[in-house]
Design a protein around this motif. Sequence first.
Motif, PDB file in Angstrom:
ATOM      1  N   ARG A  35       0.375  13.031   2.710  1.00 14.45           N
ATOM      2  CA  ARG A  35      -0.181  13.023   1.359  1.00 14.45           C
ATOM      3  C   ARG A  35       0.936  13.065   0.330  1.00 14.45           C
ATOM      4  N   PHE A  36       0.945  12.048  -0.538  1.00 13.87           N
ATOM      5  CA  PHE A  36       1.960  11.922  -1.577  1.00 13.87           C
ATOM      6  C   PHE A  36       1.322  11.789  -2.964  1.00 13.87           C
ATOM      7  N   GLU A  37       0.072  12.196  -3.109  1.00 19.96           N
ATOM      8  CA  GLU A  37      -0.600  12.027  -4.391  1.00 19.96           C
ATOM      9  C   GLU A  37       0.214  12.644  -5.522  1.00 19.96           C
ATOM     10  N   PHE A  38       0.276  11.924  -6.645  1.00 21.14           N
ATOM     11  CA  PHE A  38       0.928  12.375  -7.881  1.00 21.14           C
ATOM     12  C   PHE A  38       2.425  12.637  -7.731  1.00 21.14           C
ATOM     13  N   SER A  39       3.022  12.176  -6.646  1.00 21.91           N
ATOM     14  CA  SER A  39       4.459  12.363  -6.446  1.00 21.91           C
ATOM     15  C   SER A  39       5.248  11.341  -7.255  1.00 21.91           C
ATOM     16  N   GLY A  73      -3.897   0.854   6.275  1.00 22.00           N
ATOM     17  CA  GLY A  73      -4.865   1.853   5.852  1.00 22.00           C
ATOM     18  C   GLY A  73      -4.361   2.841   4.815  1.00 22.00           C
ATOM     19  N   ALA A  74      -3.153   2.618   4.281  1.00 26.38           N
ATOM     20  CA  ALA A  74      -2.622   3.530   3.248  1.00 26.38           C
ATOM     21  C   ALA A  74      -3.366   3.308   1.934  1.00 26.38           C
ATOM     22  N   ASN A  75      -3.287   4.292   1.053  1.00 29.18           N
ATOM     23  CA  ASN A  75      -3.979   4.200  -0.232  1.00 29.18           C
ATOM     24  C   ASN A  75      -2.978   4.341  -1.367  1.00 29.18           C
ATOM     25  N   PHE A  76      -2.816   3.249  -2.137  1.00 25.60           N
ATOM     26  CA  PHE A  76      -1.929   3.226  -3.296  1.00 25.60           C
ATOM     27  C   PHE A  76      -2.749   3.157  -4.589  1.00 25.60           C
ATOM     28  N   GLY A  77      -3.962   3.663  -4.558  1.00 24.08           N
ATOM     29  CA  GLY A  77      -4.837   3.600  -5.721  1.00 24.08           C
ATOM     30  C   GLY A  77      -4.189   4.199  -6.959  1.00 24.08           C
ATOM     31  N   GLY A  78      -4.099   3.402  -8.026  1.00 19.76           N
ATOM     32  CA  GLY A  78      -3.542   3.877  -9.287  1.00 19.76           C
ATOM     33  C   GLY A  78      -2.049   4.160  -9.269  1.00 19.76           C
ATOM     34  N   ALA A  79      -1.365   3.764  -8.218  1.00 20.02           N
ATOM     35  CA  ALA A  79       0.074   4.051  -8.092  1.00 20.02           C
ATOM     36  C   ALA A  79       0.911   3.108  -8.946  1.00 20.02           C
ATOM     37  N   ASN A  95      -5.152  -0.056   0.405  1.00 18.83           N
ATOM     38  CA  ASN A  95      -5.848  -0.095  -0.878  1.00 18.83           C
ATOM     39  C   ASN A  95      -4.851  -0.103  -2.038  1.00 18.83           C
ATOM     40  N   PHE A  96      -5.023  -1.107  -2.935  1.00 23.16           N
ATOM     41  CA  PHE A  96      -4.175  -1.221  -4.119  1.00 23.16           C
ATOM     42  C   PHE A  96      -4.998  -1.149  -5.409  1.00 23.16           C
ATOM     43  N   GLU A  97      -6.176  -0.552  -5.356  1.00 21.57           N
ATOM     44  CA  GLU A  97      -7.043  -0.517  -6.528  1.00 21.57           C
ATOM     45  C   GLU A  97      -6.348   0.140  -7.722  1.00 21.57           C
ATOM     46  N   ASN A  98      -6.302  -0.601  -8.836  1.00 24.59           N
ATOM     47  CA  ASN A  98      -5.682  -0.137 -10.083  1.00 24.59           C
ATOM     48  C   ASN A  98      -4.195   0.189  -9.972  1.00 24.59           C
ATOM     49  N   ALA A  99      -3.541  -0.302  -8.948  1.00 25.99           N
ATOM     50  CA  ALA A  99      -2.092  -0.081  -8.808  1.00 25.99           C
ATOM     51  C   ALA A  99      -1.340  -1.084  -9.689  1.00 25.99           C
ATOM     52  N   ASN A 100      -0.222  -0.653 -10.246  1.00 25.11           N
ATOM     53  CA  ASN A 100       0.640  -1.525 -11.036  1.00 25.11           C
ATOM     54  C   ASN A 100       1.649  -2.160 -10.089  1.00 25.11           C
ATOM     55  N   VAL A 101       1.506  -3.469  -9.848  1.00 24.56           N
ATOM     56  CA  VAL A 101       2.383  -4.164  -8.905  1.00 24.56           C
ATOM     57  C   VAL A 101       3.312  -5.163  -9.616  1.00 24.56           C
ATOM     58  N   VAL A 102       3.557  -4.948 -10.889  1.00 24.80           N
ATOM     59  CA  VAL A 102       4.421  -5.843 -11.663  1.00 24.80           C
ATOM     60  C   VAL A 102       5.821  -5.871 -11.032  1.00 24.80           C
ATOM     61  N   GLY A 103       6.283  -7.078 -10.722  1.00 27.80           N
ATOM     62  CA  GLY A 103       7.622  -7.238 -10.160  1.00 27.80           C
ATOM     63  C   GLY A 103       7.749  -6.859  -8.699  1.00 27.80           C
ATOM     64  N   ALA A 104       6.648  -6.463  -8.055  1.00 27.01           N
ATOM     65  CA  ALA A 104       6.701  -6.081  -6.641  1.00 27.01           C
ATOM     66  C   ALA A 104       6.865  -7.321  -5.768  1.00 27.01           C
ATOM     67  N   ASN A 105       7.577  -7.176  -4.664  1.00 23.70           N
ATOM     68  CA  ASN A 105       7.867  -8.264  -3.735  1.00 23.70           C
ATOM     69  C   ASN A 105       6.958  -8.139  -2.515  1.00 23.70           C
ATOM     70  N   PHE A 106       6.122  -9.156  -2.296  1.00 24.35           N
ATOM     71  CA  PHE A 106       5.213  -9.159  -1.153  1.00 24.35           C
ATOM     72  C   PHE A 106       5.524 -10.299  -0.183  1.00 24.35           C
TER      73      PHE A 106
END
Length: 153
Positions: A35-39, A73-79, A95-106
């Motif tokens: 668990r890394f929430e809010f880290s 299965g990781a959750n990056f919601g709002g990250a 899960n990437f719901e509401n995550a900011n992925v600007v400039g991320a490399n996929f």
Amino acid sequence: MRNKSKSRPEHSKVDWRNLVKDGESFRKFKFFSARFEFSKLTNCNFSAVSAKRSCFIKADLSGSDFTGANLEGANFGGANLTNVNFKGAVLKHTNFENANVVGANFLNASIKMAKKLKLSDAQIREIEEANQAQKDRTAADLAARKAKKSLNQ
């Protein structure tokens, strides 16, 4: 007798909510259901980690490197995933719901089964161009092998 094999540092199910680190290396760590929430884990090295089912909700991971990580299965919601490198990462059911992925490399990441991942047109174009370049290299390699084989016959 001591086991001399190099195993991954085991940090499964650890609770690191609200952890603050910059530039830390977690390379090859095992974080099953951690668990890394809010880290705030900026510019950290998570390359080759196994973080299946880990929770990064609302975490700031900007500038971090997840190259080759298994994030199934990781959750990056709002990250905040600004400029994060997910090159070659396993993102099945991530899960990437509401995550900011600007400039991320996929590039070369398994994004087809990722949930709620919203890429920019530029990111989609970059992935498509890299995939086409790979297909072109494969076709050229195959043609070269066929030519060499016909010369040797």
